[in-house]
Design a protein around this motif. Sequence first.
Motif, short mmCIF file in Angstrom:
data_model
loop_
_atom_site.label_atom_id
_atom_site.label_comp_id
_atom_site.label_asym_id
_atom_site.label_seq_id
_atom_site.Cartn_x
_atom_site.Cartn_y
_atom_site.Cartn_z
N LYS A 34 0.84 -1.21 0.00
CA LYS A 34 0.00 0.00 0.00
C LYS A 34 0.87 1.25 0.00
O LYS A 34 0.56 2.23 -0.69
CB LYS A 34 -0.92 0.01 1.23
CG LYS A 34 -2.08 -0.96 1.17
CD LYS A 34 -2.89 -0.87 2.47
CE LYS A 34 -3.92 -1.97 2.56
NZ LYS A 34 -4.64 -1.94 3.86
N ARG A 35 1.96 1.22 0.80
CA ARG A 35 2.87 2.36 0.82
C ARG A 35 3.51 2.56 -0.54
O ARG A 35 3.64 3.68 -1.04
CB ARG A 35 3.94 2.17 1.89
CG ARG A 35 3.42 2.32 3.32
CD ARG A 35 4.57 2.50 4.31
NE ARG A 35 5.45 1.33 4.32
CZ ARG A 35 5.31 0.31 5.16
NH1 ARG A 35 4.32 0.30 6.03
NH2 ARG A 35 6.15 -0.71 5.12
N LYS A 36 3.89 1.46 -1.17
CA LYS A 36 4.54 1.53 -2.46
C LYS A 36 3.59 2.07 -3.53
O LYS A 36 3.99 2.79 -4.44
CB LYS A 36 5.03 0.12 -2.85
CG LYS A 36 5.87 0.08 -4.12
CD LYS A 36 6.40 -1.32 -4.36
CE LYS A 36 7.25 -1.38 -5.64
NZ LYS A 36 7.76 -2.76 -5.86
N LYS A 78 1.07 4.13 -3.03
CA LYS A 78 0.36 5.18 -2.29
C LYS A 78 -0.47 6.08 -3.21
O LYS A 78 -1.63 6.38 -2.91
CB LYS A 78 1.36 6.04 -1.51
CG LYS A 78 0.73 7.15 -0.70
CD LYS A 78 1.78 7.98 0.01
CE LYS A 78 1.13 9.16 0.73
NZ LYS A 78 2.14 10.05 1.35
N ASP A 79 0.08 6.52 -4.32
CA ASP A 79 -0.63 7.44 -5.21
C ASP A 79 -1.90 6.80 -5.75
O ASP A 79 -2.97 7.43 -5.78
CB ASP A 79 0.26 7.89 -6.36
CG ASP A 79 1.37 8.81 -5.91
OD1 ASP A 79 1.27 9.34 -4.78
OD2 ASP A 79 2.34 8.99 -6.67
N GLN A 80 -1.79 5.55 -6.21
CA GLN A 80 -2.97 4.88 -6.74
C GLN A 80 -4.01 4.62 -5.66
O GLN A 80 -5.21 4.77 -5.89
CB GLN A 80 -2.55 3.56 -7.40
CG GLN A 80 -1.80 3.75 -8.72
CD GLN A 80 -1.13 2.47 -9.17
OE1 GLN A 80 -0.07 2.13 -8.65
NE2 GLN A 80 -1.73 1.78 -10.11
N GLU A 129 -4.52 6.42 -3.00
CA GLU A 129 -5.15 7.71 -2.68
C GLU A 129 -6.19 8.09 -3.71
O GLU A 129 -7.25 8.61 -3.38
CB GLU A 129 -4.10 8.81 -2.54
CG GLU A 129 -3.29 8.71 -1.25
CD GLU A 129 -2.26 9.82 -1.13
OE1 GLU A 129 -2.07 10.57 -2.12
OE2 GLU A 129 -1.67 9.95 -0.05
N ARG A 130 -5.89 7.84 -4.98
CA ARG A 130 -6.87 8.16 -6.03
C ARG A 130 -8.12 7.30 -5.89
O ARG A 130 -9.24 7.78 -6.05
CB ARG A 130 -6.25 7.94 -7.42
CG ARG A 130 -5.21 8.99 -7.80
CD ARG A 130 -5.03 9.07 -9.31
NE ARG A 130 -4.61 7.82 -9.90
CZ ARG A 130 -3.34 7.43 -10.01
NH1 ARG A 130 -2.37 8.21 -9.54
NH2 ARG A 130 -3.04 6.27 -10.58
N ASP A 147 -10.04 8.39 -2.65
CA ASP A 147 -10.66 9.70 -2.85
C ASP A 147 -11.95 9.55 -3.65
O ASP A 147 -12.97 10.17 -3.34
CB ASP A 147 -9.70 10.64 -3.57
CG ASP A 147 -10.31 12.01 -3.81
OD1 ASP A 147 -10.67 12.67 -2.82
OD2 ASP A 147 -10.43 12.43 -4.99
#
Length: 531
Positions: free
Chosen positions: A470-472, A474-476, A478-479, A482
Amino acid sequence: MPSDCISFKDTGYFSKLICDYLAEAETLKPFYNRFPKLENFKAQIEEKSASFKQETRNTLVEVLKKQYQKNETSSATLSNIEALKDSKTFTVTTGHQLNLFTGPLYFLHKIVSTINLAKQLKDEYPDNNIVPIYWMASEDHDFDEINYFNFKGKKIQWNRESSGAVGELNTEGLQDVFNIFSQELGLGKNAEALRELFTNGYLKHDNLADATKYIANALFGEYGLVIVEANNTELKRLFVPHIERELLEQISEQKVLETNAEIEALDFGLQVNPRAINLFYITKDIRERIVLENDVYKVLNTNISWSKSEILKEVYDFPERFSPNVILRPLYQEVILPNLCYIGGGGELAYWFQLKSNFKVHNVVFPMLLLRNSVLIKTKQQADKLVNLNISNKDIFLKRESFINKKVRAISNIDIDFSEQIKHLKNQFKELYTLAEQTDESFVGAVSAQEKKQVNGLQNLEKRLLTAQKRKLKDQVERMTDLQNQLFPNNSLQERNTNFSELYLEFGNQLVPNLIENLEPLKGEFTVLTF
């Protein structure tokens, strides 16, 4: 307009009781009259027709005409009111609290379900006219449940003292609410339309019932919706025999308690519990329970009391002062309306299931019960994002943690699912159990403890790897989260949280017509729409 459907069960947001009802489980059949299928309405029409009096129709029409004199009324609504005099005219009904600016979005879904069912029934049974009814819960007194709405993540709240029935509340203080809401709306044609609706509804009417009626009529009047304000002397007079029986016999408590025991035996929870007397006494500033103590009828928290003869005279002289609680309100509705079907949410249907035996003892036809349409509305932009992120409509309904875990596993370039390893491990331990039993059974407990330790170890390792992934990603993540937050604010269904004004800003006066066009009340599935 793209649309999709998901079973109510698969959404994960509906109780076992409601899912069993939709599946027509045998265990629930004693608690309702007829299941809401198109072909079942024929018998419901016949049963209601045989018991509903012409005098009641005449009174209902006279009251509605008086109530609508101060409203700008569509020809469709006026025609429907007049039609109620005819013995071949029936109603389908939904009810709702007087929530500030309609409250959660499902206010629209309830009424659209009612309008569309009325049209569908009229098409199927052309010899009858079917009128959609919105029953305003103007006699409620829980102000804290209705004094706010959510807009873009903010709570727009009406702060004031209240007492008595909420429909009688004056609109003092709503100018301040409007000022806050107006700032949040921003600019544009749709924002101006919302400002005008709020102003005409709340700042140009003296009480909450009149304001709510104006707004509902503005949104749905062209579809022939008839709004009933049942806190009325002449309508209450029709209910007097049932009020008297409640005061003298307290039969409702007995019947509902019997049904409650049957429902609890099926391991379903209860929505409501009856009282000995299920009536309130209401005046301008009072809505308090009526109780019987030592042969004296009293109004709690007041000095008002009567003997038996005195309270019966009070009922006859002032029926409007007697207000049914949640146990008797449905009965009151069915006494004064030629109603075939009540349309409500899951919680509402759950308490209606508790009431059938009480209807029987009062000799009032029990209506068909229909779960209202539930809807998730997406913008085209949101729908496109879901496609780009490979998120299905079914995925988006998952609870937050399950949703993230599933999508991380799907997009990860490593396999973070140890279910096969755990299965293999358990198979190996089966052999160890057999060995222990053949040599020394006292070692079975030790084998079990070791198995549990190793399975827990694999599960913990899986969780740690998933967290690292999940950390790796992270951007996906968060999208995705959201987007789910937008569609499921506060981890709840959009319709239970978002106010219609938020969608009206986006879709304007096409919002209601689009719902009218797409919602199918008898389909029995959760609808996903892309506007």
